[in-house]
Scaffold this motif. Structure first.
Motif, mmCIF file in Angstrom:
data_model
loop_
_atom_site.group_PDB
_atom_site.id
_atom_site.type_symbol
_atom_site.label_atom_id
_atom_site.label_comp_id
_atom_site.label_asym_id
_atom_site.label_seq_id
_atom_site.Cartn_x
_atom_site.Cartn_y
_atom_site.Cartn_z
ATOM 1 N N VAL A 42 -20.177 12.786 -45.147
ATOM 2 C CA VAL A 42 -19.049 11.918 -44.483
ATOM 3 C C VAL A 42 -19.711 11.000 -43.738
ATOM 4 O O VAL A 42 -19.489 9.691 -43.662
ATOM 5 N N VAL A 43 -20.685 11.403 -42.732
ATOM 6 C CA VAL A 43 -21.244 10.700 -41.661
ATOM 7 C C VAL A 43 -22.140 9.523 -42.377
ATOM 8 O O VAL A 43 -22.330 8.463 -41.998
ATOM 9 N N TRP A 44 -23.005 10.234 -43.541
ATOM 10 C CA TRP A 44 -23.990 9.169 -43.841
ATOM 11 C C TRP A 44 -23.178 8.211 -45.027
ATOM 12 O O TRP A 44 -23.654 6.845 -44.804
ATOM 13 N N MET A 45 -22.025 8.382 -45.206
ATOM 14 C CA MET A 45 -21.390 7.537 -45.923
ATOM 15 C C MET A 45 -20.823 6.648 -45.060
ATOM 16 O O MET A 45 -20.533 5.157 -45.333
ATOM 17 N N LEU A 46 -20.156 7.062 -43.706
ATOM 18 C CA LEU A 46 -19.554 6.001 -43.030
ATOM 19 C C LEU A 46 -20.813 4.961 -42.207
ATOM 20 O O LEU A 46 -20.524 3.829 -42.215
ATOM 21 N N PHE A 47 -22.147 5.575 -42.210
ATOM 22 C CA PHE A 47 -22.995 4.759 -42.060
ATOM 23 C C PHE A 47 -23.304 3.652 -42.900
ATOM 24 O O PHE A 47 -23.488 2.815 -42.616
ATOM 25 N N GLY A 48 -23.092 4.066 -44.142
ATOM 26 C CA GLY A 48 -23.517 3.206 -45.390
ATOM 27 C C GLY A 48 -22.255 2.083 -45.493
ATOM 28 O O GLY A 48 -22.428 0.796 -45.471
ATOM 29 N N PHE A 49 -20.959 2.532 -45.123
ATOM 30 C CA PHE A 49 -19.918 1.577 -45.203
ATOM 31 C C PHE A 49 -19.946 0.763 -43.995
ATOM 32 O O PHE A 49 -19.878 -0.588 -44.246
ATOM 33 N N MET A 50 -20.427 1.043 -42.868
ATOM 34 C CA MET A 50 -20.249 0.149 -41.670
ATOM 35 C C MET A 50 -21.372 -0.810 -41.803
ATOM 36 O O MET A 50 -21.321 -1.850 -41.459
ATOM 37 N N GLY A 51 -22.554 -0.191 -42.383
ATOM 38 C CA GLY A 51 -23.840 -1.182 -42.655
ATOM 39 C C GLY A 51 -23.262 -2.146 -43.488
ATOM 40 O O GLY A 51 -23.844 -3.475 -43.370
ATOM 41 N N GLY A 52 -22.991 -1.841 -44.577
ATOM 42 C CA GLY A 52 -22.435 -2.655 -45.750
ATOM 43 C C GLY A 52 -21.547 -3.838 -45.244
ATOM 44 O O GLY A 52 -21.746 -5.104 -45.194
#
Ligand code: HEM
Ligand code: HEM
Ligand SMILES: [Fe+2]
Lengths: 438, 231
Positions: free
Chosen positions: A58-68
């Protein structure tokens, strides 16, 4: 890249990739515990490792979404970010929160609810991070001249993501209510809020790489996310068959969740059509591969493998078996992991001002991770069918049946090794791109 | 379809479906108290649930079918195992069999165990629309009568699956609550053994040994064949 502040996305992408690597490593550890008696049982038992595996996810996906989002929003709003400082602050808060969470699990600091194991203090910290993030994004969008659908739906998805999270926080005395609202987070995230975010980011990339008119792309975006919410909200009912909730959910959940496949099929057609009717050449083959691969794998993992067990007549037998693990892996990988990798392979070279870079490694990452995750998912699936038949159908004892499933767990492990190698390549690729001098 | 129309579709579909979902949620709230017997949801049950969370049992076990898939589902564990068995098991779940997947001994206190059992008892009575389902057919050894050795192996399996070793020892391995069974075949015949396993109270009304009515005739036969052979 046109705006300086888009560059904050780089560090989000780097951490996203590194945590993806760690998550996969813990996945290997988990499957080993299925195959052999666990030598680590007193230090890192299965439950702790599982909490780490899924929370890192979940955390790496949140980082991905936020970066995106930080990459897309300035370009859509045609302005610099409202505050680069807040974006930095929010990055470090999330990073520290994630690390404290994982280390806490190792010491038994847990709320003890699957996937929502973060202790309540850290859950509130996540709320603060989300508020800073959404505030920053919203203030940037306010500076825009013309609201686009991409902006609106992205913001809507993020707001829904944050709102649903609130249901992760309270303690429920009644287990049935506990799971009733547990799914408001889990299901309404992956089959609601996250679909909005992913579809908006994907629409942005399609707009940029195909040059198709915004009107057309945005029209389909509205139709798709409209159908996602129309089916997915009531579709939550496919988790309310057996948890103590009334019998009518078998009808509401069965019918509406079956409809969830419609928008996902549309997304495949839509992507292929935009690419076919492109207005400009697509020189970036790698991003094109990830884009189309993502649409197809999303369809397979979520729509096909979701449909397989979503009707109550089937779910009665497969509920809570490895069939669920099979679908969970294929859907998360196809719908969200591949989306984030698409975004990063699109945005990172642009952020570094590279018009060309060696894409060979990126293609290796694509083929290895895709083929190995397919194998992992199918092997879990076969194990799940064996389990549903022998344990539920024939009433054979749990651990005895696990013995019959073992060859398929070994297959998961072997494919998992391959998958992990692919992820390592990916991490190397992201790090070397991020460190290139522009 | 125009872009405008698509946008309206999006807004209206979302609003209407959310409204229906909230309506269903309200109705669900009204029926859950009866379906989950909230009158029996005592403080002890709630503290049992807290113990369940404290040790993160749910990431190894499913309950109501949700959680980790590493170990047996807990929804019906109270009725299938019984209170006595659970008490002994939770005190020290580790099996002496090195090949068996293990549940770690989390050093639960007697008080925690009592609360957990109250929690399991309450969960057991939730109306789950008949989940988990009754097996379609009970697994039977098919075809020709099984050879002796296979029959003994099956009996040993039944012994292991039901964790008789929690209270009994064979060849030095197992618990000490019940008698050592290493040579039980010298003093008991299979008929006596099968009566004991199905209903130990019919032999000693105050026994601590749990009954195993859920075992099929086949399984009892295999089990007693195995025990009777221990000489
Ligand atoms: C878009 C992405 C999707 C993702 C990432 C996803 C992920 C997951 C995950 C992780 C679980 C397991 C949750 C748990 O119990 O721990 C799950 C369960 C489930 N999903 Fe999905 N899912 C997606 C879409 C769908 C769709 C479209 C359908 C139906 C058509 C579906 C049907 C189901 C069902 C029926 C279950 C419950 C399995 C059970 O009873 O054990 N999913 N999903
Ligand atoms: C090396 C590769 C991987 C291996 C060997 C692996 C293995 C596992 C295992 C053994 C479990 C525990 C299932 C259970 O409760 O019994 C698990 C859970 C899970 N993993 Fe992985 N994993 C890997 C990579 C991934 C990736 C890349 C994703 C996401 C894209 C992912 C998402 C999940 C999810 C969502 C769950 C929870 C499933 C559920 O609740 O049904 N895993 N994984
Ligand atoms: Fe769902």
């Amino acid at each position: 890249m046109t705006y300086e502040s888009q560059k904050v996305a780089i560090k989000y992408f780097v951490i996203s990739a590194v945590f993806f690597g760690l998550q996969s490593l813990v996945g290997l550890l988990l499957i080993l515990k299925y195959i052999w008696p666990d030598p680590l049982i007193s230090i890192l038992p299965f439950n702790t490792a599982r909490a780490i595996h899924t929370n890192l996810l979940v955390v790496w996906m949140l980082f991905g979404f936020m970066g995106g989002t930080y990459y897309v929003v300035p370009e859509e709003s045609k302005t610099e970010l409202y505050s680069k400082k807040l974006a930095d602050l929010q990055f470090y808060l999330l990073l520290i929160g994630g690390l404290v969470g994982v280390i806490g699990f190792l010491f038994g600091w847990t709320a003890g609810r699957p996937l929502l194991e973060l202790p309540v203090e850290l859950k509130w910290a996540v709320v603060i991070v989300a508020l800073i993030f959404i505030f920053n994004v919203f203030m940037t969008m306010l500076k825009t001249k013309k609201w686009t659908a991409v902006q609106g739906l992205l913001l809507g998805g993020l707001a829904m993501l944050a709102a649903m999270w609130l249901f992760a926080i309270p303690f429920f005395k009644n287990l049935t209510f506990d799971y009733y609202y547990w799914w408001w987070v889990i299901h309404l995230w992956v089959e609601g809020a996250w679909e909005l975010i992913a579809a908006s980011l994907m629409a942005f990339i399609l707009l940029k790489i195909t040059g198709v008119e915004r009107q057309v792309v945005e029209k389909w975006l509205y139709i798709e996310v409209g159908l996602v919410l129309a089916s997915g909200i009531i579709g939550t009912g496919h988790h309310y068959y057996w948890i103590g909730t009334p019998g009518y959910w078998l009808w509401w959940g069965g019918i509406f969740s079956a409809l969830e496949t419609v928008p996902i099929v549309l997304m495949v057609f839509d992507t292929l059509r935009h690419v076919k009717h492109r207005k400009i050449e697509i020189p970036d083959r790698l991003v094109l591969y990830w884009t189309i691969g993502c649409a197809l794998f999303h369809f397979f993992g979520a729509a096909v493998m979701g449909m397989v067990h979503t009707l109550p007549q089937v779910n009665r037998w497969t509920h809570g078996t490895q069939v669920t693990a099979s679908h969970g892996h294929l859907a998360f990988f196809g719908a969200y992991a591949m989306l984030i990798l698409t975004v990063i392979y699109y945005a990172l070279p642009k952020l570094k001002g590279l018009t060309q870079f060696n894409q060979k490694r990126g293609f290796w990452v694509f083929w290895i991770t895709v083929s190995m995750m397919l194998t992992i998912g199918l092997a879990f699936g076969v194990a799940g069918v064996i389990q549903s038949y022998m344990q539920r159908g024939l009433g054979i004892d749990f651990l005895t049946v696990q013995g019959f499933m073992k060859p398929w767990f070994i297959a998961v492990f072997i494919a998992g090794l391959g998958f992990f190698a692919g992820v390592i390549l990916y991490v190397i690729d992201v790090l070397s791109l991020a460190m290139k001098k522009s | 379809m125009e872009s405008k129309a698509a946008k309206n579709l999006f807004i209206w579909a979302t609003v209407i479906c959310t409204a229906v979902f909230i309506w269903l949620t309200i109705d669900t709230h009204l029926s859950i108290p009866k379906r989950t017997n909230t009158d029996q949801l005592t403080d002890e049950v709630v503290s049992g649930k807290r113990v369940w969370h404290k040790y993160n049992c749910n990431d190894c076990h499913t309950i109501l079918g949700i959680g980790g898939y590493y170990s047996p589902d807990m929804t019906k564990v109270y009725s299938s195992r019984g209170e006595n068995w659970l008490k002994v098991f939770l005190k020290n779940p580790e099996s002496p069999d090195p090949q068996r997947r293990k549940m770690p001994n989390q050093k639960l206190s007697d008080d925690e165990i009592k609360k957990l059992i109250a929690f399991f008892k309450w969960v057991d009575a939730i109306d789950t629309n008949e989940w988990p389902p009754e097996p379609i057919t009970v697994a039977k050894a098919t075809g020709a009568p099984i050879k002796d050795t296979a029959q003994i192996l099956k009996g040993k399996n039944v012994y292991n699956q039901n964790r008789c070793d929690l209270c009994h020892r064979i060849g030095g391995q197992g618990g000490v609550i019940g008698p050592d069974l290493s040579h039980v075949g010298t003093k008991r015949d299979t008929q006596w053994l099968s009566q004991l396993v199905k209903n130990p109270k019919s032999i000693n009304p105050t026994t601590q040994m749990p009954a195993y009515p859920q075992l099929s005739e086949d399984e009892v036969q295999a089990l007693t064949g195995f025990l009777g052979g221990l000489k």
